[in-house]
Design a protein around this motif. Sequence first.
Motif, PDB file in Angstrom:
ATOM      1  N   VAL A 109      23.985  -1.321  18.324  1.00 54.81           N
ATOM      2  CA  VAL A 109      23.574  -0.519  19.385  1.00 54.81           C
ATOM      3  C   VAL A 109      23.172  -1.390  20.829  1.00 54.81           C
ATOM      4  CG1 VAL A 109      21.777   1.158  20.071  1.00 54.81           C
ATOM      5  CG2 VAL A 109      22.647   1.012  17.683  1.00 54.81           C
ATOM      6  N   ALA A 110      22.660  -2.333  20.559  1.00 52.46           N
ATOM      7  CA  ALA A 110      22.287  -3.180  21.939  1.00 52.46           C
ATOM      8  C   ALA A 110      23.753  -3.524  22.582  1.00 52.46           C
ATOM      9  CB  ALA A 110      21.505  -4.464  21.375  1.00 52.46           C
ATOM     10  N   GLN A 111      24.688  -4.071  21.682  1.00 48.33           N
ATOM     11  CA  GLN A 111      25.830  -4.659  22.634  1.00 48.33           C
ATOM     12  C   GLN A 111      26.384  -3.249  23.163  1.00 48.33           C
ATOM     13  OE1 GLN A 111      28.117  -6.102  19.284  1.00 48.33           O
ATOM     14  NE2 GLN A 111      27.420  -8.295  19.597  1.00 48.33           N
ATOM     15  N   GLN A 112      26.510  -2.194  22.225  1.00 46.44           N
ATOM     16  CA  GLN A 112      27.092  -1.101  23.249  1.00 46.44           C
ATOM     17  C   GLN A 112      26.436  -0.514  24.490  1.00 46.44           C
ATOM     18  OE1 GLN A 112      29.950   0.414  22.340  1.00 46.44           O
ATOM     19  NE2 GLN A 112      29.712   1.554  24.235  1.00 46.44           N
ATOM     20  N   SER A 113      24.954  -0.456  24.434  1.00 49.49           N
ATOM     21  CA  SER A 113      24.100  -0.070  25.474  1.00 49.49           C
ATOM     22  C   SER A 113      24.484  -0.817  26.741  1.00 49.49           C
ATOM     23  CB  SER A 113      22.918  -0.253  24.959  1.00 49.49           C
ATOM     24  OG  SER A 113      22.209  -1.610  25.071  1.00 49.49           O
ATOM     25  N   PHE A 114      24.683  -2.176  26.519  1.00 51.02           N
ATOM     26  CA  PHE A 114      25.160  -3.015  27.676  1.00 51.02           C
ATOM     27  C   PHE A 114      26.658  -2.616  28.330  1.00 51.02           C
ATOM     28  CE2 PHE A 114      21.560  -5.679  25.971  1.00 51.02           C
ATOM     29  CZ  PHE A 114      20.904  -5.383  27.232  1.00 51.02           C
ATOM     30  N   ARG A 115      27.594  -2.217  27.221  1.00 56.38           N
ATOM     31  CA  ARG A 115      28.737  -1.800  27.734  1.00 56.38           C
ATOM     32  C   ARG A 115      28.720  -0.541  28.697  1.00 56.38           C
ATOM     33  NH1 ARG A 115      30.045  -3.272  22.263  1.00 56.38           N
ATOM     34  NH2 ARG A 115      30.975  -5.390  22.190  1.00 56.38           N
ATOM     35  N   ASN A 116      27.681   0.214  28.106  1.00 53.71           N
ATOM     36  CA  ASN A 116      27.355   1.454  29.084  1.00 53.71           C
ATOM     37  C   ASN A 116      26.504   1.062  30.397  1.00 53.71           C
ATOM     38  OD1 ASN A 116      28.752   2.884  27.131  1.00 53.71           O
ATOM     39  ND2 ASN A 116      26.923   3.353  25.867  1.00 53.71           N
ATOM     40  N   HIS A 117      26.309  -0.024  30.785  1.00 48.05           N
ATOM     41  CA  HIS A 117      25.405  -0.368  32.013  1.00 48.05           C
ATOM     42  C   HIS A 117      24.118  -0.265  31.805  1.00 48.05           C
ATOM     43  CE1 HIS A 117      29.464  -0.870  33.669  1.00 48.05           C
ATOM     44  NE2 HIS A 117      29.765   0.417  33.282  1.00 48.05           N
ATOM     45  N   LYS A 118      23.702  -0.256  30.601  1.00 49.68           N
ATOM     46  CA  LYS A 118      22.067  -0.271  30.248  1.00 49.68           C
ATOM     47  C   LYS A 118      21.237  -1.490  30.980  1.00 49.68           C
ATOM     48  CE  LYS A 118      18.492   0.874  27.007  1.00 49.68           C
ATOM     49  NZ  LYS A 118      17.724   1.992  27.635  1.00 49.68           N
ATOM     50  N   GLN A 119      20.429  -1.515  31.568  1.00 53.34           N
ATOM     51  CA  GLN A 119      19.683  -2.635  32.288  1.00 53.34           C
ATOM     52  C   GLN A 119      18.717  -3.599  31.291  1.00 53.34           C
ATOM     53  OE1 GLN A 119      20.661  -3.773  35.383  1.00 53.34           O
ATOM     54  NE2 GLN A 119      22.209  -2.225  34.979  1.00 53.34           N
ATOM     55  N   GLN A 120      18.248  -2.779  30.373  1.00 55.13           N
ATOM     56  CA  GLN A 120      17.451  -3.581  29.389  1.00 55.13           C
ATOM     57  C   GLN A 120      17.583  -2.827  27.806  1.00 55.13           C
ATOM     58  OE1 GLN A 120      13.832  -4.221  30.805  1.00 55.13           O
ATOM     59  NE2 GLN A 120      12.960  -2.465  29.897  1.00 55.13           N
ATOM     60  N   PHE A 121      17.371  -3.747  26.830  1.00 59.26           N
ATOM     61  CA  PHE A 121      17.257  -3.115  25.356  1.00 59.26           C
ATOM     62  C   PHE A 121      16.152  -3.580  24.817  1.00 59.26           C
ATOM     63  CE2 PHE A 121      18.405  -2.408  21.014  1.00 59.26           C
ATOM     64  CZ  PHE A 121      18.631  -1.212  21.109  1.00 59.26           C
ATOM     65  N   GLY A 122      15.334  -2.991  24.275  1.00 60.56           N
ATOM     66  CA  GLY A 122      14.035  -3.545  23.601  1.00 60.56           C
ATOM     67  C   GLY A 122      13.953  -2.960  22.196  1.00 60.56           C
ATOM     68  N   GLY A 123      13.205  -3.550  21.415  1.00 56.37           N
ATOM     69  CA  GLY A 123      12.785  -3.014  20.219  1.00 56.37           C
ATOM     70  C   GLY A 123      12.095  -4.027  19.059  1.00 56.37           C
ATOM     71  N   ILE A 124      11.752  -3.385  17.956  1.00 57.48           N
ATOM     72  CA  ILE A 124      11.132  -4.358  16.999  1.00 57.48           C
ATOM     73  C   ILE A 124      11.798  -4.290  15.768  1.00 57.48           C
ATOM     74  CG2 ILE A 124       8.941  -4.353  15.333  1.00 57.48           C
ATOM     75  CD1 ILE A 124       7.365  -2.973  17.556  1.00 57.48           C
ATOM     76  N   VAL A 125      12.064  -5.564  15.316  1.00 51.78           N
ATOM     77  CA  VAL A 125      13.200  -5.784  13.969  1.00 51.78           C
ATOM     78  C   VAL A 125      12.374  -6.830  13.014  1.00 51.78           C
ATOM     79  CG1 VAL A 125      15.115  -5.303  15.501  1.00 51.78           C
ATOM     80  CG2 VAL A 125      14.441  -7.692  15.237  1.00 51.78           C
ATOM     81  N   ARG A 126      13.020  -6.961  11.945  1.00 54.32           N
ATOM     82  CA  ARG A 126      12.174  -7.502  11.009  1.00 54.32           C
ATOM     83  C   ARG A 126      13.467  -8.637  10.620  1.00 54.32           C
ATOM     84  NH1 ARG A 126      11.223  -2.685   7.073  1.00 54.32           N
ATOM     85  NH2 ARG A 126      12.898  -1.929   8.632  1.00 54.32           N
ATOM     86  N   VAL A 127      12.878 -10.037  10.658  1.00 56.00           N
ATOM     87  CA  VAL A 127      13.676 -11.158  10.377  1.00 56.00           C
ATOM     88  C   VAL A 127      13.269 -11.957   9.424  1.00 56.00           C
ATOM     89  CG1 VAL A 127      14.907 -11.046  12.849  1.00 56.00           C
ATOM     90  CG2 VAL A 127      12.913 -12.496  12.247  1.00 56.00           C
ATOM     91  N   LYS A 128      14.087 -13.021   8.933  1.00 59.64           N
ATOM     92  CA  LYS A 128      13.426 -13.825   8.012  1.00 59.64           C
ATOM     93  C   LYS A 128      14.226 -15.326   8.189  1.00 59.64           C
ATOM     94  CE  LYS A 128      16.665 -12.822   4.184  1.00 59.64           C
ATOM     95  NZ  LYS A 128      16.694 -12.256   2.445  1.00 59.64           N
ATOM     96  N   LYS A 129      13.457 -16.365   7.835  1.00 61.80           N
ATOM     97  CA  LYS A 129      13.980 -17.742   8.007  1.00 61.80           C
ATOM     98  C   LYS A 129      15.091 -17.805   7.008  1.00 61.80           C
ATOM     99  CE  LYS A 129      12.256 -22.381   8.752  1.00 61.80           C
ATOM    100  NZ  LYS A 129      10.989 -23.092   8.848  1.00 61.80           N
ATOM    101  N   GLN A 130      16.123 -18.606   7.317  1.00 61.68           N
ATOM    102  CA  GLN A 130      17.250 -18.807   6.068  1.00 61.68           C
ATOM    103  C   GLN A 130      16.505 -19.509   5.048  1.00 61.68           C
ATOM    104  OE1 GLN A 130      21.482 -19.418   7.551  1.00 61.68           O
ATOM    105  NE2 GLN A 130      20.162 -20.747   8.866  1.00 61.68           N
TER     106      GLN A 130
END
Length: 234
Positions: A91-112
């Motif tokens: 979604v973030a990648q596509q938003s910048f293709r649509n000329h969005k000036q910023q994209f933000g959000g909260i995500v969950r990540v883990k260490k390898q």
Amino acid sequence: MQTASELGQNFSLSALQKENEQLRHRVQWLEGILHHVPAMLYSYDNNKKSITWCNQGLAEAFGCTPAELEGLGMDFFKSIMHPDDFKLAAVAQQSFRNHKQQFGGIVRVKKQGEDEYRWLLGLEVPFTQNENGEVVEIICAFLDLSGAMDTNAALSDALAEILRRQNENLLNKLTAREKDVLALAVQGLNNKEIANTLNLSRYTVETHRKNIRLKLKVRNSTELVSLARKIGFQ
């Protein structure tokens, strides 16, 4: 004895060497800041879908070195992000293709190599563009919310305020009649019952529900009811 021309050349060379040394120290100082800033930073090629640079904070958070992370792309993010959050990357990648000036959000990540996820607050902005004005590279910053333990009360208040504003934005997308339909749907009424209650045709109710799903970006009635409850419908 040196001529005036030779003295001038030596002076110019000495000045250039001194300026070069100053620039080198300046670059080292700036790199030090980037690697010690309390955030995970990286740049990302939006076309090649790969990391082009990252700071030490990001590398350590994911159990890699900066060199190991360079060139990694969607497969890497898929391996560290929670399955429910990975879709945000696309979604973030596509938003910048649509000329969005910023994209933000909260995500969950883990260490390898680990199983426990951490909550990260992320913000992305365009960095470089091609001759057509299309975004090429993106700068991304992540902040580990678990690290904000000194301001738990303030963090809780801030998130509640953000959620309230988002809920207001969602509600503003709906017409008064759509809100009526949504409120009854949350109560468990089917389309026929909603139509009878609001004195509408069943087809009209179905159209309203379809429009509501499109505006709130949900796929089915289950997601619709769940989101409606989050934004204040009981």
